[in-house]
Structures are given as structure tokens and as C-alpha cells.
Motif scaffolding. Structure first.
Motif, mmCIF file in Angstrom:
data_model
loop_
_atom_site.group_PDB
_atom_site.id
_atom_site.type_symbol
_atom_site.label_atom_id
_atom_site.label_comp_id
_atom_site.label_asym_id
_atom_site.label_seq_id
_atom_site.Cartn_x
_atom_site.Cartn_y
_atom_site.Cartn_z
ATOM 1 N N HIS A 112 -8.690 0.414 -3.192
ATOM 2 C CA HIS A 112 -10.153 0.365 -3.148
ATOM 3 C C HIS A 112 -10.778 1.273 -4.207
ATOM 4 C CE1 HIS A 112 -9.299 -1.417 0.824
ATOM 5 N NE2 HIS A 112 -10.494 -1.975 0.701
ATOM 6 N N PRO A 152 -15.317 0.703 2.413
ATOM 7 C CA PRO A 152 -14.321 -0.213 1.837
ATOM 8 C C PRO A 152 -14.268 -1.524 2.618
ATOM 9 C CG PRO A 152 -13.420 1.996 2.179
ATOM 10 C CD PRO A 152 -14.732 1.957 2.874
ATOM 11 N N CYS A 155 -12.074 -2.460 6.030
ATOM 12 C CA CYS A 155 -11.625 -1.223 6.689
ATOM 13 C C CYS A 155 -12.605 -0.820 7.786
ATOM 14 C CB CYS A 155 -11.508 -0.074 5.684
ATOM 15 S SG CYS A 155 -10.233 -0.300 4.422
#
Length: 229
Positions: A112, A152, A155
């Protein structure tokens, strides 16, 4: 008997209290405190009780137990308020979960766009007796502390409010990790006891955690235990 050794240890943990400062609190001379610590003279019972109240320990611990945890690797014991932060976590349960959990979060962060992530970790306690006793497993959670910016994609992000912690810095923690790191936690718990700093177990606060890093080619680890406000 460990009275003298314990008094010296507890006094230094109590905001590095001097013999003069302890003498003033106990209403005795500095020379008397020195003799207590050298075990050339024992304090009277009322002074023993006052010492126990000051340092938050039992009489039995003060006199009979070796409370001193001496480890040259431990430095800079302190209280520290950490600001609120967001994090992504991942837990592994296995015989040796730490490296796998940390590697997973490091790879996640790199994927990321964060090649040098701020990673913390802590023991995951929710294991069954069978996992612990039969399979010799334990759990470890690694967390990627997020920098400013969007969450992210894909997530789950957790939020921790600002919190005060007791903290200690370890130099070269992995030289003898099974001795040095447990000693850091024991020292912090004693520091909290001596300074009457209550431990907190709030639902949304990370109870305790470790942060490993390098500085000038030397490995360091900061250990944190959450405190009540």
C-alpha cells in the motif's frame, strides 16, 4: 533478607528519589536511610509500614523478596502520552508467530505504498488450553500504525484514542530476548506499583505493546503498558 537492596531499588524507581528525599518523607536522617540500605540498622515497625505505603508493596515483599530487577539493557523508564492513532492489525497463532505476523504486516504496508512502516506488536491472549498445552502455540498480533491519509483499500482500520503509558527502552533486546524482554515488563510493573500508576484495560486501548527499531546501527525496543488517566 533483602530490605536494603529493595529500598535502594524502589527509591530509584520512585522518580529517582534521593536518600535525602526518602529521609524527609520518613522523618529520619539521611544517615539512617543509608544504614537501612546497607542493612547496618533495621527500621522500626512503624517506619516499615510507612515504607510499604509509600512504595505500594507488602511488608513480606519489602523484607523477604528480592524485588530488584537489574538489567543493564533497560534504560529510560518513564510515563509517556501517545497521541491517537489508526492501525491495521494481523494475528498469527503458531509455535513462533511473531516473525510471521510482523512480516505479513510489513508486506501489507509495502503493497500500500509504505516501504518503511511503523510496526508494533503484542501477545494475543485468547488461546484455548489445547492450543497452549498440547500444541505449544501462542498468539501474536502485529499492527501497522498508519500515517496521515486515506485508509488502505481492503484493510480494516482500528482507532486508538490518546493514552498515557508506562514505557521503558531496551538496548539490543534480541541478545537475550527470553530474559531481557520479560525483565522489561517486570520492571515496568514494579515502576507502576512504586509510583501508584494504575494499569488500564479499556476495551479500545492496546493493553501493552512493543516497538522495535534501529538507531545508529543498534537495535532498540520500546515496551509500553497502558495507564489509567
Amino acid at each position: 533478607m533483602f530490605l536494603g537492596k529493595n529500598l535502594t531499588f524502589l527509591r530509584r524507581l520512585h522518580h529517582r528519589m534521593t536518600q535525602e528525599e526518602l529521609a524527609e518523607k520518613m522523618q529520619v536522617s539521611r544517615q539512617t536511610v543509608s544504614k537501612w540500605e546497607l542493612e547496618q540498622m533495621l527500621p522500626e515497625m512503624d517506619k516499615v509500614l510507612d515504607l510499604c505505603a509509600l512504595f505500594g508493596c507488602s511488608m513480606d515483599s519489602l523484607i523477604r523478596e528480592d524485588m530488584c530487577i537489574s538489567d543493564e539493557a533497560l534504560h529510560h523508564i518513564r510515563t509517556q502520552t501517545l497521541p491517537a492513532f489508526r492501525y491495521v492489525k494481523y494475528t498469527v497463532i503458531s509455535p513462533e508467530p511473531e516473525d510471521d505476523a510482523l512480516a505479513h504486516m510489513k508486506n501489507t504496508a509495502a503493497a500500500h505504498g509504505d516501504p518503511a512502516p511503523y510496526l508494533i506488536g503484542w501477545d494475543f491472549p485468547h488461546l484455548t488450553p489445547e492450543q497452549v498445552n498440547l500444541h505449544r502455540m501462542h498468539g501474536y498480533t502485529a499492527a501497522w500504525v498508519l500515517k496521515t491519509g486515506a485508509a488502505p483499500e481492503g484493510c480494516t482500520v482500528s482507532l486508538q484514542d490518546a493514552c498515557r503509558y508506562a514505557a521503558v527502552t531496551i538496548i539490543r533486546p534480541f541478545d537475550a530476548p527470553f530474559r531481557i524482554i520479560p525483565n522489561a515488563y517486570k520492571t515496568l510493573m514494579t515502576y507502576m506499583q512504586v509510583n501508584h500508576l494504575p494499569h488500564t484495560r479499556k476495551k479500545d486501548i492496546i493493553d501493552c505493546f512493543e516497538y522495535s527499531y534501529q538507531k545508529d546501527g543498534t537495535e532498540y525496543m520500546d515496551v509500553y503498558i497502558a495507564l489509567d488517566e
